[in-house]
Design a protein around this motif. Structure first.
Motif, short mmCIF file in Angstrom:
data_model
loop_
_atom_site.label_atom_id
_atom_site.label_comp_id
_atom_site.label_asym_id
_atom_site.label_seq_id
_atom_site.Cartn_x
_atom_site.Cartn_y
_atom_site.Cartn_z
N ASN A 110 -5.11 5.33 7.37
CA ASN A 110 -4.41 6.11 7.03
C ASN A 110 -3.10 5.51 6.74
OD1 ASN A 110 -2.64 5.08 9.01
ND2 ASN A 110 -3.62 5.91 10.88
N ILE A 111 -2.37 6.62 5.98
CA ILE A 111 -1.37 6.69 5.43
C ILE A 111 -0.18 5.98 5.70
CG2 ILE A 111 -0.20 8.85 5.61
CD1 ILE A 111 -0.01 7.07 2.41
N GLU A 112 -0.27 5.95 7.81
CA GLU A 112 1.25 5.35 8.09
C GLU A 112 0.47 3.88 8.42
OE1 GLU A 112 0.46 9.33 9.05
OE2 GLU A 112 -0.70 7.53 9.21
N SER A 113 -0.67 3.50 7.64
CA SER A 113 -1.04 2.12 8.44
C SER A 113 -0.62 1.19 6.55
CB SER A 113 -2.52 1.83 8.66
OG SER A 113 -3.13 2.13 7.80
N LEU A 114 -0.74 1.97 5.99
CA LEU A 114 -0.76 1.89 4.90
C LEU A 114 1.25 1.44 4.19
CD1 LEU A 114 -1.40 0.98 1.14
CD2 LEU A 114 -1.22 3.49 1.13
N ILE A 115 1.93 1.97 4.42
CA ILE A 115 3.16 2.71 4.79
C ILE A 115 3.43 1.00 5.37
CG2 ILE A 115 5.60 3.32 5.94
CD1 ILE A 115 4.04 5.85 4.72
N ALA A 116 3.06 0.37 6.61
CA ALA A 116 3.62 0.00 7.52
C ALA A 116 3.12 -2.00 7.01
CB ALA A 116 3.06 0.36 8.82
N PHE A 117 1.96 -2.19 6.54
CA PHE A 117 1.93 -3.12 5.83
C PHE A 117 2.79 -3.09 4.10
CE2 PHE A 117 -3.14 -2.25 7.90
CZ PHE A 117 -2.92 -2.01 8.86
N ARG A 118 2.46 -2.60 3.85
CA ARG A 118 3.24 -2.43 2.34
C ARG A 118 5.29 -3.52 2.90
NH1 ARG A 118 3.38 -2.10 -2.84
NH2 ARG A 118 4.36 -0.49 -3.26
#
Length: 509
Positions: A110-118
């Motif tokens: 999801n977008i939240e996990s993508l932001i965290a990994f970024r």
């Protein structure tokens, strides 16, 4: 008394970039390309994230903002960490963080996990550029900095051009996951090469860590940049989302300045500003980065919004700018080592200012050959500007000051670039908002229904108005470039003397 011919030949040989330096430069450029490309390549993917994760554009854009803020948070730590752990070990650790973050990004659900990994990816990416500059400077020695900095400048110039091309191709041909997965093989190769090629460093940590400085500088810089980067989305500086973090960040940074000037070993060594060459180089880089990175978003937007080009086509049309820079950058690097950066930078900025002034006349039907020609000439000037300015800041520093100086210049580059991008975005948005026909014409490029409902003459008038808004915004970038000439005038115009005290850098042969 004349110098014997064999001595002159030996000096000339020592002055050339040898195979050892080129190997180190190759590894550093590999890491820099990954870090810089990932800033621009994700820009292309934001609409895809918005669709696949069923989110808004503003939230999807946090995949960019989170990475940038992580960069800003970790850059101030780089100088101290390089002294404490050694540049080779720290560079390899940064590569590992970046590659792990890249792989995690490709698994985002999801977008939240993508932001965290970024954010994880940015923690590694933020260290790669200042560490790379430090490693290359130490390897080359003070007399060859201009040439090695020219090598490092290639990914800095190609990133904004190659990112949209690579991102568009990977997303169209495969999927968005591959804009991150492509870093895995490149990162592994870079890690092996760094372990094999980089000289062993033996750090002798004598400085205590500046915890208070970290608590002031890193959150302060991140908060300030968050506020600034929120300006385009909010459309005004008066928004609470802009003002509150920006003011808090600025207050923390001001507090850090007072702290740093009273501390023996601060996180960011502000006393380097006593060096006149570095001081004027920082002022030049600040104005140049605002103009260069700010205007960098204008042409892709113009080509897509006014001319209706795809992301891939827009990237290809901008490519002549990078080609021009690649032609002059090696020449400028050699000349800087021989005659100093002053004349080179003044020439480069003047060429860029003339080219930018030509873009203030852009219209809805400006011929592409003319546009590409202007961009090619601008690239010629660009190759004489960015890295020679960086060289002016670093070449007069002692061996022990290089890591701190590289960190300082990267902070300036990141901050000024964000301010420039926000400023140019607000100017363009404001001008377009005062031209309703222009907004309607731009919308017709993305929604066929608009094109069917609006008469062709009205659309043509709207595209003319949109082009006019872009042309007027280029005026701001031109003024910033002209202002850059003032501090650039004071840059050294003679071959730099060796630093007063050099801790015997290990020159690689």
């Amino acid at each position: 008394m004349t110098t014997p011919p064999d001595t002159k030949a030996a000096d000339a040989a020592d002055d050339k970039l040898d195979i050892g330096v080129f190997k180190i430069a190759g590894v550093v450029v590999l890491g820099a390309i990954m870090s810089i490309l990932d800033v621009t390549v994700v820009t292309v993917a934001i609409p895809t994230f918005q669709h696949d994760f069923n989110t808004t554009y503003a939230i999807a854009a946090w995949s960019m903002t989170g990475y940038t803020l992580a960069l800003a948070t970790v850059i101030p730590l780089t100088g101290w960490a390089a002294d404490r752990f050694g540049t080779k070990r720290l560079y390899m650790m940064a590569l590992v963080f970046f590659v792990i973050g890249s792989v995690l990004c490709s698994t985002a659900w999801n977008i939240e996990s993508l932001i965290a990994f970024r954010v994880i990816q940015g923690l590694g990416g933020g260290m790669l550029m200042p560490l790379g500059m430090t490693i290359m400077t130490h390897a080359a020695g003070p007399t060859r900095i201009g040439r090695v900095m020219a090598v490092l400048g290639v990914p800095m110039l190609l990133g904004p051009i190659g990112g949209p091309i690579l991102g568009g191709w990977l997303i169209d041909s495969f999927s968005w996951h591959w804009i991150f997965l492509i870093n895995l093989p490149i990162g592994i190769i870079a890690l092996i090469l760094a372990y094999t090629i980089f000289p062993r460093d033996n750090p002798e940590p004598s400085q205590s860590f500046d915890f208070l400085g970290m608590l002031l500088a890193s959150p302060g810089l991140a908060a300030f940049l968050f506020g600034v980067s929120s300006i385009p989305g909010e459309g005004t500086i008066k928004s609470a989302k802009v003002l509150i973090p920006a003011i808090i960040g600025l207050a923390l940074l001001v507090a850090f300045v007072f702290h740093a000037l009273r501390t023996e070993h601060p996180l960011i060594e502000l006393r380097l500003f006593k060096n006149q060459s570095l001081r004027y180089a920082v002022m030049t880089m600040t104005l140049f980065a605002m103009a260069f990175f700010g205007s960098g978003l204008l042409l892709p937007s113009y080509l897509q919004q006014v001319r209706g080009e795809s992301t891939l086509a827009a990237g290809l049309l901008i490519a002549p700018q990078g080609l021009g820079a690649m032609l002059t950058m090696p020449i400028a690097g050699r000349l800087v080592d021989k005659i100093g950066p002053g004349k080179i930078v003044l020439t480069g900025i003047s060429i860029m200012a003339v080219s930018m002034a030509a873009l203030t006349q852009v219209k809805a039907d400006t011929p592409y050959p003319l546009l590409c020609g202007v961009l090619f000439v601008m690239g010629l000037g660009m190759g004489c500007t960015m890295m020679p300015t960086m060289t002016a800041a670093i070449q007069t520093l002692t061996h022990g000051e290089v890591a701190r100086g590289s960190t300082l210049m990267n902070i300036v580059n990141q901050t000024a670039g964000s301010i420039g991008t926000a400023t140019i975005s607000v100017v363009l948005t404001t001008l377009l908002n005062h031209r309703p026909e222009a907004k309607m014409a731009i919308a017709s490029n993305y929604d066929p229904r608009v094109a069917q409902q609006v008469p062709a003459p009205v659309l043509a008038q709207g595209f003319d108005q949109a082009a006019q808004a872009f042309a007027h915004t280029f005026v701001v970038a031109t003024v910033l470039l002209l202002a850059t000439l003032i501090p650039a005038f004071f840059l050294p115009r003679t071959k730099p003397a060796a630093p007063a005290s050099v801790d015997a850098p290990a020159v690689v042969h």
